[in-house]
Design a protein around this motif. Structure first.
Motif, PDB file in Angstrom:
ATOM      1  N   LEU A 191       0.832  -1.198   0.000  1.00 53.09           N
ATOM      2  CA  LEU A 191       0.000   0.000   0.000  1.00 53.09           C
ATOM      3  C   LEU A 191       0.870   1.253   0.000  1.00 53.09           C
ATOM      4  O   LEU A 191       0.594   2.217  -0.717  1.00 53.09           O
ATOM      5  CB  LEU A 191      -0.923   0.011   1.223  1.00 53.09           C
ATOM      6  CG  LEU A 191      -1.980  -1.093   1.331  1.00 53.09           C
ATOM      7  CD1 LEU A 191      -2.759  -0.935   2.632  1.00 53.09           C
ATOM      8  CD2 LEU A 191      -2.922  -1.047   0.140  1.00 53.09           C
TER       9      LEU A 191
ATOM     10  N   ASN B 143      -8.044  -4.181   2.195  1.00 52.92           N
ATOM     11  CA  ASN B 143      -8.993  -3.770   1.155  1.00 52.92           C
ATOM     12  C   ASN B 143      -9.588  -2.395   1.465  1.00 52.92           C
ATOM     13  O   ASN B 143      -9.822  -1.594   0.557  1.00 52.92           O
ATOM     14  CB  ASN B 143     -10.111  -4.805   1.020  1.00 52.92           C
ATOM     15  CG  ASN B 143      -9.632  -6.103   0.392  1.00 52.92           C
ATOM     16  OD1 ASN B 143      -8.638  -6.118  -0.333  1.00 52.92           O
ATOM     17  ND2 ASN B 143     -10.315  -7.201   0.668  1.00 52.92           N
TER      18      ASN B 143
ATOM     19  N   ASP C 161      -7.210   0.251   0.283  1.00 49.19           N
ATOM     20  CA  ASP C 161      -6.675   0.004  -1.054  1.00 49.19           C
ATOM     21  C   ASP C 161      -6.360   1.282  -1.833  1.00 49.19           C
ATOM     22  O   ASP C 161      -5.369   1.343  -2.573  1.00 49.19           O
ATOM     23  CB  ASP C 161      -7.666  -0.851  -1.842  1.00 49.19           C
ATOM     24  CG  ASP C 161      -7.101  -1.287  -3.190  1.00 49.19           C
ATOM     25  OD1 ASP C 161      -5.983  -1.821  -3.203  1.00 49.19           O
ATOM     26  OD2 ASP C 161      -7.765  -1.081  -4.212  1.00 49.19           O
ATOM     27  N   GLU C 162      -7.196   2.315  -1.699  1.00 52.95           N
ATOM     28  CA  GLU C 162      -6.982   3.572  -2.430  1.00 52.95           C
ATOM     29  C   GLU C 162      -6.441   4.679  -1.534  1.00 52.95           C
ATOM     30  O   GLU C 162      -6.426   5.855  -1.919  1.00 52.95           O
ATOM     31  CB  GLU C 162      -8.308   4.024  -3.063  1.00 52.95           C
ATOM     32  CG  GLU C 162      -8.879   3.052  -4.072  1.00 52.95           C
ATOM     33  CD  GLU C 162      -7.971   2.877  -5.271  1.00 52.95           C
ATOM     34  OE1 GLU C 162      -7.340   3.886  -5.676  1.00 52.95           O
ATOM     35  OE2 GLU C 162      -7.867   1.742  -5.788  1.00 52.95           O
TER      36      GLU C 162
END
Length: 380
Positions: free
Chosen positions: A294, A372, A375-376
């Motif tokens: 990440l 998750n 994730d961004e």
């Protein structure tokens, strides 16, 4: 989703020190608590059943001498020669009660934390409440009362037994008190006792005889055995006379019957400890690998290595202290983790480290939910 306002409703921050571990009760979609440093294996089943069974005797007072749980813990700590040190051991309603008892009994004067950038705040809270002069970690002046959390929570820094003894000798005044919190130390390995102050009885006796320095060893057992709601702590005093002083200050029946039954059973669960030592470093390494991916994505999106996250803490520990390098990213990480039902520890609240979060080691399927959710993170 938990808000700062909800946290403030749980903690009266005007008079109480903020701690984590409250978010879960506000989350309708709660999955796993990554905000606390408890054992990823969960609560040991045999000990939990013993605790539940003890509820059937809740119409009786718990034993005032804390037995047989205290003797069982003494055997766990010192093995064959436990009877030599048993009278120096006292159980408490979590480590917090015992921290306060020792600090209240200590001679008046200055207080200094361990050398870490930041450590568990309950020691400073109690020192301030009792009117002590607070020194900074970087201050080289010996203090009348010194408290070191080793391994440090939340940073994960650790002094081996040689360095720890040297630090103690240099940071306390003659006639002063030293409190060493070893709550996270049993995670080290099955040989944790050899690198712990619990193996240094002669050193503790000698320091008291030569300089009247009193060394206390604190354990919160609720982390390694994942039973924070039961409240289980212990303190090892320098002598039995010191222990008697604490008993006079301690309210009767401080530890309830289910907690005592739990403790009496859990110290005999060797399989649980072996699994802890085997899986915790493995799962921790796997989490860091996923978190680094990440971080790499953020660095690539920003085209700037300065955004690379930094990970702190020894490999055996049940948590990771992460510098996300950005207040905005850290705040977003806390919010997104809560939204996914997997709260993490906010470094801003309590620790005043707004670019940091602390993430507990958890089993892989639960970790994937957190990854998750992030994730961004930080890529815009």
């Amino acid at each position: 989703m938990t808000t700062v306002k909800e946290n403030e409703e749980v903690w009266d921050t005007k008079v109480q020190q903020f701690h984590g571990g409250q978010d879960w009760q506000f989350l309708d979609n709660f999955v796993e608590d990554f905000s606390v440093t408890t054992n990823a294996l969960g609560t040991p089943k045999v000990a939990l059943e013993a605790s539940k069974e003890a509820l059937y005797n809740c119409h009786h007072y718990p034993p005032a001498n804390q037995e047989p749980a205290k003797s069982s813990l003494a055997k766990f700590i010192w093995s064959n020669d436990y009877s030599l040190h048993h009278d120096r051991l006292l159980l408490g309603n979590g480590a917090s009660e015992l921290i306060d008892l020792v600090i209240r009994s200590a001679p008046l004067g200055t207080w200094k934390p361990g050398p870490w950038d930041v450590q568990y705040k309950e020691y400073q809270r109690s020192a301030e409440t009792n009117g002590r002069v607070i020194l900074q970690p970087q201050d080289t002046t010996p203090a009348k009362l010194t408290c070191i959390v080793n391994p440090c929570n939340p940073t994960g820094e650790y002094k081996n037994i040689v360095d720890l003894k040297h630090w103690i000798g240099n940071n306390v005044e003659d006639g002063g008190f030293v409190i060493v919190d070893e709550s996270m130390q049993p995670w080290l390995s099955r040989d944790f006792r050899a690198d712990s102050l619990i193996s240094q009885n002669e050193f503790i006796y000698s320091l008291y005889e030569s300089r009247q320095v009193s060394v206390y060893i604190i354990h919160s057992w609720t982390k390694i055995w994942s039973c924070t709601g039961l409240r289980l702590g212990s303190v090892i005093c320098p002598t039995s006379a010191h222990c008697d002083v604490l008993k006079k200050l301690q309210v009767p029946w401080s530890v309830n019957s289910p907690a005592l039954a739990f403790l009496d059973a859990v110290v005999k669960d060797t399989a649980y400890m072996e699994q802890t030592w085997a899986l915790t470093p493995k799962w921790r390494a796997e989490i860091i690998e996923k978190l680094k991916a990440l971080s790499d994505a953020i660095v690539q999106a920003k085209n700037d290595e300065g955004y690379a996250w930094e990970f702190y803490g020894k490999s055996f520990l049940s948590y990771i202290w992460i510098n996300m390098k950005s207040k905005v990213v850290a705040k977003e990480a806390v919010a997104q983790a809560r939204a996914a039902g997997v709260p993490v520890r906010n470094g801003s609240l309590g620790y005043d480290r707004p670019t940091y979060v602390r993430v507990a080691v958890r089993e892989p399927s639960k970790v994937d939910i957190l990854i998750n959710a992030w994730d961004e993170l930080g890529r815009d």
